[in-house]
Design a protein around this motif. Sequence first.
Motif, PDB file in Angstrom:
ATOM      1  N   SER A  11      -3.695 -13.047   6.899  1.00 28.22           N
ATOM      2  CA  SER A  11      -5.034 -13.610   6.763  1.00 28.22           C
ATOM      3  C   SER A  11      -5.845 -12.772   5.785  1.00 28.22           C
ATOM      4  O   SER A  11      -5.463 -11.657   5.412  1.00 28.22           O
ATOM      5  N   ASP A  12      -6.993 -13.310   5.360  1.00 33.90           N
ATOM      6  CA  ASP A  12      -7.824 -12.616   4.381  1.00 33.90           C
ATOM      7  C   ASP A  12      -8.247 -11.233   4.868  1.00 33.90           C
ATOM      8  O   ASP A  12      -8.434 -10.316   4.065  1.00 33.90           O
ATOM      9  N   ALA A  13      -8.391 -11.073   6.195  1.00 30.45           N
ATOM     10  CA  ALA A  13      -8.855  -9.798   6.737  1.00 30.45           C
ATOM     11  C   ALA A  13      -7.886  -8.660   6.438  1.00 30.45           C
ATOM     12  O   ALA A  13      -8.295  -7.488   6.413  1.00 30.45           O
ATOM     13  N   TYR A  14      -6.606  -8.976   6.204  1.00 34.06           N
ATOM     14  CA  TYR A  14      -5.614  -7.938   5.970  1.00 34.06           C
ATOM     15  C   TYR A  14      -5.353  -7.677   4.488  1.00 34.06           C
ATOM     16  O   TYR A  14      -4.611  -6.763   4.144  1.00 34.06           O
ATOM     17  N   GLU A  15      -5.965  -8.457   3.617  1.00 33.99           N
ATOM     18  CA  GLU A  15      -5.744  -8.260   2.188  1.00 33.99           C
ATOM     19  C   GLU A  15      -6.160  -6.873   1.701  1.00 33.99           C
ATOM     20  O   GLU A  15      -5.486  -6.292   0.843  1.00 33.99           O
ATOM     21  N   PRO A  16      -7.265  -6.288   2.227  1.00 34.47           N
ATOM     22  CA  PRO A  16      -7.603  -4.922   1.780  1.00 34.47           C
ATOM     23  C   PRO A  16      -6.523  -3.895   2.102  1.00 34.47           C
ATOM     24  O   PRO A  16      -6.349  -2.925   1.356  1.00 34.47           O
ATOM     25  N   ILE A  17      -5.792  -4.101   3.200  1.00 34.12           N
ATOM     26  CA  ILE A  17      -4.711  -3.171   3.532  1.00 34.12           C
ATOM     27  C   ILE A  17      -3.632  -3.210   2.462  1.00 34.12           C
ATOM     28  O   ILE A  17      -3.148  -2.171   1.995  1.00 34.12           O
ATOM     29  N   ILE A  18      -3.253  -4.415   2.039  1.00 31.44           N
ATOM     30  CA  ILE A  18      -2.244  -4.543   0.993  1.00 31.44           C
ATOM     31  C   ILE A  18      -2.752  -3.926  -0.304  1.00 31.44           C
ATOM     32  O   ILE A  18      -2.013  -3.215  -1.005  1.00 31.44           O
ATOM     33  N   ALA A  19      -4.025  -4.153  -0.627  1.00 29.59           N
ATOM     34  CA  ALA A  19      -4.598  -3.589  -1.853  1.00 29.59           C
ATOM     35  C   ALA A  19      -4.568  -2.062  -1.816  1.00 29.59           C
ATOM     36  O   ALA A  19      -4.284  -1.400  -2.827  1.00 29.59           O
ATOM     37  N   GLN A  20      -4.851  -1.471  -0.643  1.00 25.25           N
ATOM     38  CA  GLN A  20      -4.824  -0.011  -0.527  1.00 25.25           C
ATOM     39  C   GLN A  20      -3.398   0.523  -0.627  1.00 25.25           C
ATOM     40  O   GLN A  20      -3.162   1.576  -1.232  1.00 25.25           O
ATOM     41  N   LEU A  21      -2.434  -0.189  -0.030  1.00 28.46           N
ATOM     42  CA  LEU A  21      -1.040   0.229  -0.162  1.00 28.46           C
ATOM     43  C   LEU A  21      -0.598   0.189  -1.624  1.00 28.46           C
ATOM     44  O   LEU A  21       0.067   1.120  -2.102  1.00 28.46           O
ATOM     45  N   VAL A  22      -0.972  -0.867  -2.317  1.00 31.11           N
ATOM     46  CA  VAL A  22      -0.611  -0.989  -3.739  1.00 31.11           C
ATOM     47  C   VAL A  22      -1.229   0.153  -4.542  1.00 31.11           C
ATOM     48  O   VAL A  22      -0.573   0.764  -5.394  1.00 31.11           O
TER      49      VAL A  22
END
Length: 270
Positions: A11-22
């Motif tokens: 969901s959109d709420a987890y997109e920042p986590i992926i961005a931080q991992l990247v």
Amino acid sequence: APLMLVHPALSDAYEPIIAQLVAGLTPDNGSPPGVCAVDALSPSAGSDAPRQVVAVGEHAYAAARQAFPRAQVQPILVRTLPATAPQGLSRFVAPALVIAELRALSPASETLVFVHRRTVPERLIQQAREAAQAQGLGWETITVGDLREAALAIERIRQAATPTRAVWVHRDVLSLNPDILIPPLVRRSWEVGFPVISDDADSVERGLLFGLTPDYRALGRAVAVWLHPDHPPGLTDIQWVQRVFNRRTARAIGLVPHPAEETHFDVIFD
């Protein structure tokens, strides 16, 4: 890209986590990894295939191994280490970090009540028990499976509450229904004067004393080092954390940390 991050559909709420991992996986002055959700994954061969894959979760790990059989696939944020993976990163913060923080903030605590879901691996419960005992704390556990059992656990904690019984509500318990579970726990904590801790910033903002949450950017940097073939095998719990603290709750339960003790918290709610 030579390196790819594969993650489940989120969901959109987890997109920042992926961005931080990247961001963490991206080398200084280098190119970021490729990023792909499992539902958009397609096999590649030859020069198009990534040489290394970081897979978020068990499902993404299995899908990445199937899509890229010749790639080195690194599982991260998993409950247990897949049988085919020599090393990986747990989805849980190292228990010793949490308990050391509790002992520093609440030296009067004598017993730690650990509330956890049935899906938590036994090895993590054992590590938490050993860490509590090493800090001189008594140890109790309450296992829950669904919202009803979690609500009953909260009521049990409320009835047995004393100023020296600290409570750690482990990851995923309060997420069953935070609106139902958190308020009675916080009220009782304030009434009796005992610390309640958890693993997410939202519950701390709503009144729990503190939480240690993953620092995903730092975690990504650590995983980039892990991609070296000489990294030791096994499953590693999260050591890279952000410390979240509720100063208002600390005052309400009679804890007044020295200002120097607050400086290492990354987020403070007041």
